[in-house]
Design an enzyme around this catalytic site. Structure first.
Site, PDB file in Angstrom:
ATOM      1  N   ARG A 198     -12.662  29.999  49.789  1.00 48.82           N
ATOM      2  CA  ARG A 198     -12.462  29.896  51.246  1.00 48.82           C
ATOM      3  C   ARG A 198     -11.787  28.597  51.719  1.00 48.82           C
ATOM      4  NH1 ARG A 198     -17.611  32.188  50.661  1.00 48.82           N
ATOM      5  NH2 ARG A 198     -18.035  34.153  51.733  1.00 48.82           N
ATOM      6  N   LYS A 228     -14.995  38.161  35.735  1.00 52.88           N
ATOM      7  CA  LYS A 228     -15.431  37.389  36.911  1.00 52.88           C
ATOM      8  C   LYS A 228     -16.564  38.094  37.647  1.00 52.88           C
ATOM      9  CE  LYS A 228     -13.605  35.665  41.338  1.00 52.88           C
ATOM     10  NZ  LYS A 228     -14.102  36.632  42.321  1.00 52.88           N
ATOM     11  N   ARG A 271     -20.603  37.237  48.963  1.00 56.37           N
ATOM     12  CA  ARG A 271     -20.094  38.380  49.728  1.00 56.37           C
ATOM     13  C   ARG A 271     -20.595  39.721  49.213  1.00 56.37           C
ATOM     14  NH1 ARG A 271     -15.534  36.680  52.756  1.00 56.37           N
ATOM     15  NH2 ARG A 271     -14.217  38.513  52.514  1.00 56.37           N
ATOM     16  N   HIS A 318     -19.290  35.814  43.984  1.00 57.25           N
ATOM     17  CA  HIS A 318     -18.280  36.309  44.922  1.00 57.25           C
ATOM     18  C   HIS A 318     -18.416  35.596  46.279  1.00 57.25           C
ATOM     19  CE1 HIS A 318     -15.491  39.921  44.761  1.00 57.25           C
ATOM     20  NE2 HIS A 318     -15.291  39.536  46.008  1.00 57.25           N
ATOM     21  N   THR A 329     -12.743  41.723  37.674  1.00 56.92           N
ATOM     22  CA  THR A 329     -13.885  41.422  38.553  1.00 56.92           C
ATOM     23  C   THR A 329     -14.907  42.553  38.456  1.00 56.92           C
ATOM     24  OG1 THR A 329     -12.539  40.099  40.034  1.00 56.92           O
ATOM     25  CG2 THR A 329     -14.562  40.983  40.959  1.00 56.92           C
ATOM     26  N   TYR A 358      -9.249  44.989  39.977  1.00 59.66           N
ATOM     27  CA  TYR A 358     -10.390  45.783  40.416  1.00 59.66           C
ATOM     28  C   TYR A 358     -10.205  47.187  39.866  1.00 59.66           C
ATOM     29  CZ  TYR A 358     -12.367  42.789  44.132  1.00 59.66           C
ATOM     30  OH  TYR A 358     -12.999  41.796  44.848  1.00 59.66           O
ATOM     31  N   PRO A 387      -9.030  34.273  43.229  1.00 59.27           N
ATOM     32  CA  PRO A 387      -8.286  35.439  43.745  1.00 59.27           C
ATOM     33  C   PRO A 387      -8.899  35.893  45.059  1.00 59.27           C
ATOM     34  CG  PRO A 387      -9.711  36.087  41.907  1.00 59.27           C
ATOM     35  CD  PRO A 387      -9.791  34.588  42.013  1.00 59.27           C
TER      36      PRO A 387
HETATM   37  C1  LIG Z   1     -11.353  36.525  52.071  1.00 55.10           C
HETATM   38  C2  LIG Z   1     -11.806  36.671  50.638  1.00 55.10           C
HETATM   39  C3  LIG Z   1     -11.256  37.668  49.849  1.00 55.10           C
HETATM   40  C4  LIG Z   1     -11.665  37.795  48.514  1.00 55.10           C
HETATM   41  N1  LIG Z   1     -11.057  38.736  47.729  1.00 55.10           N
HETATM   42  C5  LIG Z   1     -11.354  38.806  46.426  1.00 55.10           C
HETATM   43  C6  LIG Z   1     -10.637  39.693  45.572  1.00 55.10           C
HETATM   44  O1  LIG Z   1      -9.761  40.415  45.999  1.00 55.10           O
HETATM   45  N2  LIG Z   1     -10.988  39.693  44.260  1.00 55.10           N
HETATM   46  C7  LIG Z   1     -11.981  38.900  43.736  1.00 55.10           C
HETATM   47  O2  LIG Z   1     -12.258  38.942  42.530  1.00 55.10           O
HETATM   48  N3  LIG Z   1     -12.652  38.041  44.533  1.00 55.10           N
HETATM   49  C8  LIG Z   1     -12.351  37.969  45.845  1.00 55.10           C
HETATM   50  N4  LIG Z   1     -13.003  37.060  46.637  1.00 55.10           N
HETATM   51  C9  LIG Z   1     -14.009  36.161  46.043  1.00 55.10           C
HETATM   52  C10 LIG Z   1     -13.348  34.880  45.529  1.00 55.10           C
HETATM   53  O3  LIG Z   1     -12.539  35.136  44.413  1.00 55.10           O
HETATM   54  C11 LIG Z   1     -14.408  33.852  45.111  1.00 55.10           C
HETATM   55  O4  LIG Z   1     -15.292  34.426  44.191  1.00 55.10           O
HETATM   56  C12 LIG Z   1     -15.191  33.320  46.300  1.00 55.10           C
HETATM   57  O5  LIG Z   1     -14.359  33.139  47.418  1.00 55.10           O
HETATM   58  C13 LIG Z   1     -15.829  31.986  45.912  1.00 55.10           C
HETATM   59  O6  LIG Z   1     -16.640  31.507  46.907  1.00 55.10           O
HETATM   60  P1  LIG Z   1     -16.167  30.387  47.984  1.00 55.10           P
HETATM   61  O7  LIG Z   1     -15.190  31.073  48.901  1.00 55.10           O
HETATM   62  O8  LIG Z   1     -17.422  30.046  48.658  1.00 55.10           O
HETATM   63  O9  LIG Z   1     -15.506  29.272  47.222  1.00 55.10           O
HETATM   64  C14 LIG Z   1     -12.636  36.933  47.983  1.00 55.10           C
HETATM   65  C15 LIG Z   1     -13.189  35.933  48.782  1.00 55.10           C
HETATM   66  C16 LIG Z   1     -12.772  35.792  50.097  1.00 55.10           C
HETATM   67  C17 LIG Z   1     -13.363  34.679  50.935  1.00 55.10           C
END
Ligand SMILES: Cc1cc2nc3c(=O)[nH]c(=O)nc-3n(C[C@H](O)[C@H](O)[C@H](O)COP(=O)(O)O)c2cc1C
Length: 397
Positions: free
Chosen positions: A345, A266, A293, A290, A178, A152, A100
């Site tokens: 990503r 998550k 992040r 995440h 999450t 969320y 997501p």
């Molecule tokens: C631009 C972006 C937005 C994201 N938004 C959410 C979100 O709204 N909810 C959530 O649970 N995780 C969010 N994530 C985390 C992703 O679900 C996931 O955990 C993460 O991208 C995995 O790492 P990777 O990008 O290195 O594969 C986001 C990640 C990115 C890159």
């Protein structure tokens, strides 16, 4: 001039988006990322690519996965390879789904919809963020019922419960809660670039957009993405900067009692928490940091996966994300205890790099790489991957 340009960047947009330029193939996530870096305004690229703090968490997600090695095997029968994966009582065509991600359409207009269509076409799960750029109902329909809604707890817990009820009413059978954003992680690239919600345009942003006209014109034509689940009377219902501390153990119990479908948690990195979540009746856990992040100093997700598998036992459904960049990575995550993997990503890089066609190209990249890796390690079905597929001897220092 700035205000003229910005006045056009409204939901709804100008219509008729210029077509995407013919683009090269995408041999790998690395290529997609490099192209995305060229094509996206810096502000947007950094929002997608960036991470918390010094970005050491992000780096270790990738480098720890790279250090895991697979054991090649010879002369096995690998003429035909199956990627079918069972997860939460369903058969999926591949061992991965899409994580997501909020505000996906910043990568390219229509990204959410392109990923939902991919999910339907190839029978893979799609995570739909609370902060999706397309209404959750539409994404479920476009995915042919394969979408999982990600919740969320922003604002009050009542509002979160109402959003989960809306997802249930729409027909979602799986909810992802999450839990790793009690506060939004500090992402220095976003601070440096002035990436804020609501967005306030400066002269520097204008230059950034003006020097990336392809993205800017297409985004102008389609309209600036919105938090589509919070439109109309509900428009102020999502504050990205607000603490999300409502997601606590009491809320989990309330949600578990109310949500009749499958419930996934998550953002789990503690074996102790995982055991307690299992006892609270959740159906699956997603081991994730995440994508680096949130807490820069957290361990890489892959480093904790084996301990969480050990703690919850061999039969408990485990998802994994954070740092997956290749098909080999997906095989490694399975060998270390994941039943299913989410990719984040790389799909946004691909859409930013080549437009909607990027979804299919990135899918082909991953499936091709998984099949090739399995053939090399002598395994004809991804469901047969175990820790025996890992190269066990210590690597030279
Ligand atoms: C631009 C972006 C937005 C994201 N938004 C959410 C979100 O709204 N909810 C959530 O649970 N995780 C969010 N994530 C985390 C992703 O679900 C996931 O955990 C993460 O991208 C995995 O790492 P990777 O990008 O290195 O594969 C986001 C990640 C990115 C890159």
């Amino acid at each position: 001039m700035i205000s003229v340009m910005f006045s056009f960047m409204t939901p709804g947009g100008l219509g008729a988006a210029p077509a995407f330029k013919p683009s090269p193939a995408l041999p790998s996530t690395r290529d997609a990322r490099a192209l995305a870096a060229q094509r996206l305004p810096r502000l947007i690229y950094d929002f997608i690519d960036g991470a918390a703090g010094e970005e050491l968490g992000l780096a270790s997600n990738i480098s720890d996965l790279q250090r895991v090695r697979l054991q090649p095997r010879s002369l096995a029968e690998v003429n035909s390879i199956s990627l079918t994966t069972s997860f939460l009582g369903q058969d999926w065509d591949v061992p991965f789904g899409i994580a997501p991600m909020g505000m996906c359409d910043l990568a390219w207009p229509g990204t959410d919809r392109a990923l939902a269509a991919l999910s339907q076409r190839h029978n893979l799960p799609l995570g739909v963020s609370t902060a999706s750029s397309t209404p959750l109902e539409e994404l479920l329909r476009l995915s042919g019922g394969r979408a999982w809604f990600q919740l969320y707890v922003t604002g009050s817990t009542q509002e979160a419960m109402a959003l989960s009820s809306r997802a249930a009413k729409a027909g979602y059978d799986t909810l992802i809660l999450t839990v790793d954003v009690p506060r939004l992680g500090k992402r220095p690239r976003d601070v440096r670039n002035g990436f804020t919600t609501p967005f306030r345009m400066t002269a520097r942003h204008f230059m950034d957009f003006a020097t990336h006209p392809h993205w800017s014109l297409n985004t102008l034509a389609s309209g600036l993405p919105t938090m589509a689940n919070f439109s109309g009377a509900n428009a102020k219902g999502y504050d990205r900067n607000a603490p999300r501390t409502g997601a606590n153990w009491a809320f989990l119990q309330e949600l578990r009692a109310a949500w009749r479908g499958k419930l996934i948690i998550k953002g789990v990195l503690s074996a102790e928490d995982a055991v307690r979540m299992k006892a609270e009746g959740v159906d699956a856990i997603c081991v994730s940091n995440h994508g680096g992040r949130q807490l820069d100093s957290a361990p890489s997700a892959i480093a904790v996966l084996p301990a969480i598998r050990q703690a919850v036992g061999p039969a408990f459904p485990l998802l994994f994300d954070s740092g997956i960049r290749t098909g080999d990575d997906i095989v490694k995550a399975r060998a270390l205890g994941a039943d299913m993997v989410l990719v984040g990503r790389p799909f946004l890089y691909a859409l930013a790099a080549v437009g909607p066609a990027g979804a299919e190209r990135m899918y082909n990249c991953f499936t091709g790489e998984i099949e090739t890796a399995l053939a090399q390690i002598g395994i004809a079905a991804v469901s047969a991957v175990t820790s025996a597929c890992l190269y066990q001897a210590p690597l030279p220092a």
